[in-house]
Scaffold this motif. Structure first.
Motif, PDB file in Angstrom:
ATOM      1  N   VAL A   7       0.849  -1.189   0.000  1.00 56.48           N
ATOM      2  CA  VAL A   7       0.000   0.000   0.000  1.00 56.48           C
ATOM      3  C   VAL A   7       0.881   1.235   0.000  1.00 56.48           C
ATOM      4  N   ASP A  59      -4.146   0.730  -2.075  1.00 54.48           N
ATOM      5  CA  ASP A  59      -3.496  -0.494  -2.557  1.00 54.48           C
ATOM      6  C   ASP A  59      -3.041  -0.348  -4.010  1.00 54.48           C
ATOM      7  N   VAL A  98      -1.350  -2.768   7.015  1.00 51.95           N
ATOM      8  CA  VAL A  98      -1.947  -1.491   6.625  1.00 51.95           C
ATOM      9  C   VAL A  98      -2.069  -0.560   7.832  1.00 51.95           C
TER      10      VAL A  98
END
Length: 168
Positions: A7, A59, A98
């Protein structure tokens, strides 16, 4: 900013609004992330969160998979360096780093602005969030027992904070 999680962390912008509010709604629906019962409008969200310290994780497909933001804890000058934060990750993106990427960006941003404490309250049942925050350098301050009612039952909240080691 790129990360090893697949990401990219970027500043939150109005074009991220739909995805940010959907991720927030998904967290609310799980009933272990917040006392809130519905996501606000973008206008309310935008007005409440500090513009300098809010981020999205995007992403490889260009989809927003998480967000983090802060609000000041008080307008009193003694608390100028203290903020309360939120971090939410889409259920399909959890376990991939994340949340840590978002918290790392948030810590970097707030420290650069002279903010010495980031705090939050987490439901004790949200063990994944507590573990994430521990990895990011947060510590448990204590537990506020039966602090509020949520979905008809009393809930405890674990208070966490991260004191900057570089702001003195």
């Amino acid at each position: 900013m790129s990360t090893a999680t697949g990401v990219r962390v970027a500043a939150m912008r109005p074009e991220h609004a739909t995805a940010v509010l959907e991720i927030y709604r998904l967290g609310i629906d799980e009933q272990n992330a917040t006392f809130e019962t519905a996501a606000p409008t973008w206008e309310v969200f935008d007005a409440a969160k500090s513009a300098e310290h809010r981020f999205v994780a995007v992403d490889d497909d260009g989809q927003v998979v998480g967000w983090a933001a802060v609000v000041p804890v008080s307008d009193r000058c003694a608390y100028a360096g203290v903020v309360e934060h939120s971090v939410y990750v889409h259920p399909d993106a959890r376990g991939r780093g994340v949340g840590l990427a978002l918290l790392t960006a948030l810590i970097t941003s707030t420290e650069a602005a002279g903010i010495w404490t980031i705090q939050s309250g987490v439901f004790p049942e949200n063990t994944a969030s507590l573990a994430l925050h521990q990895r990011a350098g947060f510590r448990v301050i204590g537990t506020r027992e039966r602090i509020g009612r949520h979905s008809g039952r009393w809930r405890d909240v674990v208070l966490i904070e991260r004191r900057s080691p570089v702001i003195d």
